[in-house]
Design a protein around this motif. Structure first.
Motif, PDB file in Angstrom:
ATOM      1  N   ASP A 172       0.831  -1.211   0.000  1.00 23.98           N
ATOM      2  CA  ASP A 172       0.000   0.000   0.000  1.00 23.98           C
ATOM      3  C   ASP A 172       0.866   1.262   0.000  1.00 23.98           C
ATOM      4  O   ASP A 172       0.555   2.240  -0.679  1.00 23.98           O
ATOM      5  CB  ASP A 172      -0.923   0.001   1.220  1.00 23.98           C
ATOM      6  N   ALA A 173       1.941   1.217   0.775  1.00 21.95           N
ATOM      7  CA  ALA A 173       2.843   2.374   0.850  1.00 21.95           C
ATOM      8  C   ALA A 173       3.521   2.611  -0.497  1.00 21.95           C
ATOM      9  O   ALA A 173       3.710   3.766  -0.912  1.00 21.95           O
ATOM     10  CB  ALA A 173       3.889   2.164   1.941  1.00 21.95           C
ATOM     11  N   LEU A 174       3.872   1.541  -1.203  1.00 23.22           N
ATOM     12  CA  LEU A 174       4.498   1.679  -2.508  1.00 23.22           C
ATOM     13  C   LEU A 174       3.537   2.304  -3.513  1.00 23.22           C
ATOM     14  O   LEU A 174       3.915   3.178  -4.301  1.00 23.22           O
ATOM     15  CB  LEU A 174       4.966   0.308  -3.013  1.00 23.22           C
ATOM     16  N   GLN A 175       2.271   1.883  -3.493  1.00 20.45           N
ATOM     17  CA  GLN A 175       1.281   2.449  -4.408  1.00 20.45           C
ATOM     18  C   GLN A 175       1.057   3.932  -4.123  1.00 20.45           C
ATOM     19  O   GLN A 175       0.965   4.757  -5.047  1.00 20.45           O
ATOM     20  CB  GLN A 175      -0.042   1.688  -4.287  1.00 20.45           C
ATOM     21  N   ALA A 176       0.988   4.285  -2.836  1.00 20.24           N
ATOM     22  CA  ALA A 176       0.807   5.689  -2.466  1.00 20.24           C
ATOM     23  C   ALA A 176       2.007   6.527  -2.926  1.00 20.24           C
ATOM     24  O   ALA A 176       1.846   7.661  -3.398  1.00 20.24           O
ATOM     25  CB  ALA A 176       0.617   5.815  -0.952  1.00 20.24           C
ATOM     26  N   HIS A 325       5.628  10.211   1.593  1.00 22.30           N
ATOM     27  CA  HIS A 325       5.283   8.839   1.183  1.00 22.30           C
ATOM     28  C   HIS A 325       6.535   7.978   1.032  1.00 22.30           C
ATOM     29  O   HIS A 325       6.488   6.771   1.309  1.00 22.30           O
ATOM     30  CB  HIS A 325       4.504   8.868  -0.131  1.00 22.30           C
ATOM     31  N   ALA A 326       7.633   8.598   0.588  1.00 18.24           N
ATOM     32  CA  ALA A 326       8.880   7.845   0.477  1.00 18.24           C
ATOM     33  C   ALA A 326       9.351   7.391   1.851  1.00 18.24           C
ATOM     34  O   ALA A 326       9.812   6.251   2.033  1.00 18.24           O
ATOM     35  CB  ALA A 326       9.957   8.693  -0.200  1.00 18.24           C
ATOM     36  N   ALA A 327       9.224   8.285   2.832  1.00 17.51           N
ATOM     37  CA  ALA A 327       9.604   7.924   4.202  1.00 17.51           C
ATOM     38  C   ALA A 327       8.690   6.827   4.742  1.00 17.51           C
ATOM     39  O   ALA A 327       9.146   5.885   5.412  1.00 17.51           O
ATOM     40  CB  ALA A 327       9.538   9.161   5.101  1.00 17.51           C
ATOM     41  N   THR A 328       7.385   6.926   4.422  1.00 16.27           N
ATOM     42  CA  THR A 328       6.431   5.895   4.865  1.00 16.27           C
ATOM     43  C   THR A 328       6.767   4.554   4.218  1.00 16.27           C
ATOM     44  O   THR A 328       6.690   3.501   4.869  1.00 16.27           O
ATOM     45  CB  THR A 328       5.001   6.314   4.492  1.00 16.27           C
ATOM     46  N   LEU A 329       7.135   4.598   2.930  1.00 15.05           N
ATOM     47  CA  LEU A 329       7.498   3.373   2.218  1.00 15.05           C
ATOM     48  C   LEU A 329       8.742   2.736   2.837  1.00 15.05           C
ATOM     49  O   LEU A 329       8.778   1.513   3.044  1.00 15.05           O
ATOM     50  CB  LEU A 329       7.733   3.687   0.740  1.00 15.05           C
TER      51      LEU A 329
END
Length: 365
Positions: A172-176, A325-329
């Motif tokens: 999900d994180a990658l898609q975001a 989002h990169a940090a979340t991924l």
């Protein structure tokens, strides 16, 4: 048969190497998608321009025949003179000449626009080639990592719900991240296009200032040379304006948030007034027309600068969101790794490490 723990220990260095490659190339897939869309827009623009050039070429041939028929026709000139209508002949000949040179100028500008578009496409294709290499590297690393994990987690892993949950979070994180990256790349390209459009507009403004300078000389007896330089500057300004609006249209196709700019009306001289009826009154009147054109340029400049500032602000917001989002991924991937490490530690620390349960290893035969 090797245990899950031993396989994880052996795969550790390779796992870290592949994750590093993925982190370096995560931007490539959405960037390539955006770049292909941009090149497609350029191809459409080039195709439209080529069709316009073909139409103008036919029109130029037609106008030249009509212009030549008046320019070289001794009989027509004689008949008009006999009828006392020399002024009408001169006006008609001047009209045909103006129409011919107008089409000739428009065709030249269209060809320059096509050349500019081809230059943009060439640079875009180079960037696409670099991105394709990064995408291939990303895809290869992803495939190798999936193969590595498959070799360790063969089949369903109902005994490891934490690992399954972490894996879903990472996906999900990658898609975001991909979605935000596409938005950021779009606004970045919009900003670049509007920045280039601004450069074209300022170049056009310089030509307008040059035209005003030649116009002042004309008012004080500059003669035909000043008229020619004045016209040349105005034609160059018009060419730059055409390219500016072309760049703005490209930006609008990428982002509907880019608004239309006010039209720019560029003053055009008349061969009849510049040559046959050239005097201080016509020179002053045309000088005022150029000043009106400059005022229109300023309105368009202000609108363009506003659109550029808005695009830059959107890009800044999109960049910030992408970084988030990169940090979340990265966090999601790290958590997935930790979840798998906990599984391996739990298995390694359990009693009877050599006797792995049927849910962790295939049953013996």
């Amino acid at each position: 048969m090797a245990t899950i723990t031993s396989r994880i220990q052996e795969a550790g260095p390779r796992n870290r190497e592949l994750l590093a490659i993925l982190s370096e190339t995560d931007h490539a897939p959405p960037a390539l998608e955006h770049q292909r869309h941009y090149i497609s827009d350029l191809n459409n623009e080039i195709c439209t321009t080529q069709k316009r050039i073909a139409t103008l070429d036919k029109q130029r041939v037609k106008e030249f025949k009509e212009h030549k028929s008046y320019r070289d026709s001794v009989m027509k000139r004689f008949l008009y003179r006999v009828g006392g209508k020399t002024d009408r002949f001169e006006a008609r000949a001047e009209k045909e000449e103006q129409e011919y040179f107008a089409v000739l100028q428009e065709e030249r500008q269209a060809k320059e626009q096509e050349e500019n578009l081809r230059s943009l496409r060439s640079k875009a294709l180079e960037a696409q080639s670099d991105l394709e290499a990064e995408v291939n590297r990303h895809a290869e690393a992803r495939q190798q990592l999936d193969s590595l994990y498959d070799s360790i987690f063969q089949g369903p892993t109902p005994s490891f719900p934490d690992e399954d949950s972490s894996e879903r979070n990472a996906e999900d994180a990658l898609q975001a991240y991909h979605n935000s990256r596409v938005a950021m790349e779009t606004e970045l390209q919009v900003t670049r296009l509007l920045t280039e459009a601004k450069a074209r507009l300022y170049t056009a403004l310089n030509y307008i200032e040059d035209a005003l300078s030649h116009s002042r000389m004309d008012m004080f007896g500059g003669g035909t040379f000043s008229d020619m330089m004045e016209r040349n500057c105005l034609d160059n300004a018009e060419n730059q304006v055409r390219q500016m609006f072309s760049l703005v249209r490209q930006a609008q196709r990428m982002s509907p948030k880019v608004r239309d700019l006010p039209d720019v009306n560029i003053a055009h001289g008349s061969l009849m007034s510049d040559v046959f009826f050239d005097n201080i009154l016509t020179d002053v009147a045309f000088h005022d027309k150029i000043k009106d054109s400059r005022a229109g340029f300023y309105r368009t400049r202000d609108a363009l600068l506003d659109q550029l500032a808005r695009a830059q602000a959107r890009y800044g917001e999109a960049e910030q969101a992408t970084n988030t989002h990169a940090a979340t991924l990265n966090t999601a991937r790290e958590e997935l790794q930790r979840a798998r490490e906990r599984i391996f530690e739990r298995i390694a620390n359990s009693d009877g490490d050599a006797q792995v349960t049927s849910t962790d290893e295939p049953p013996p035969y």
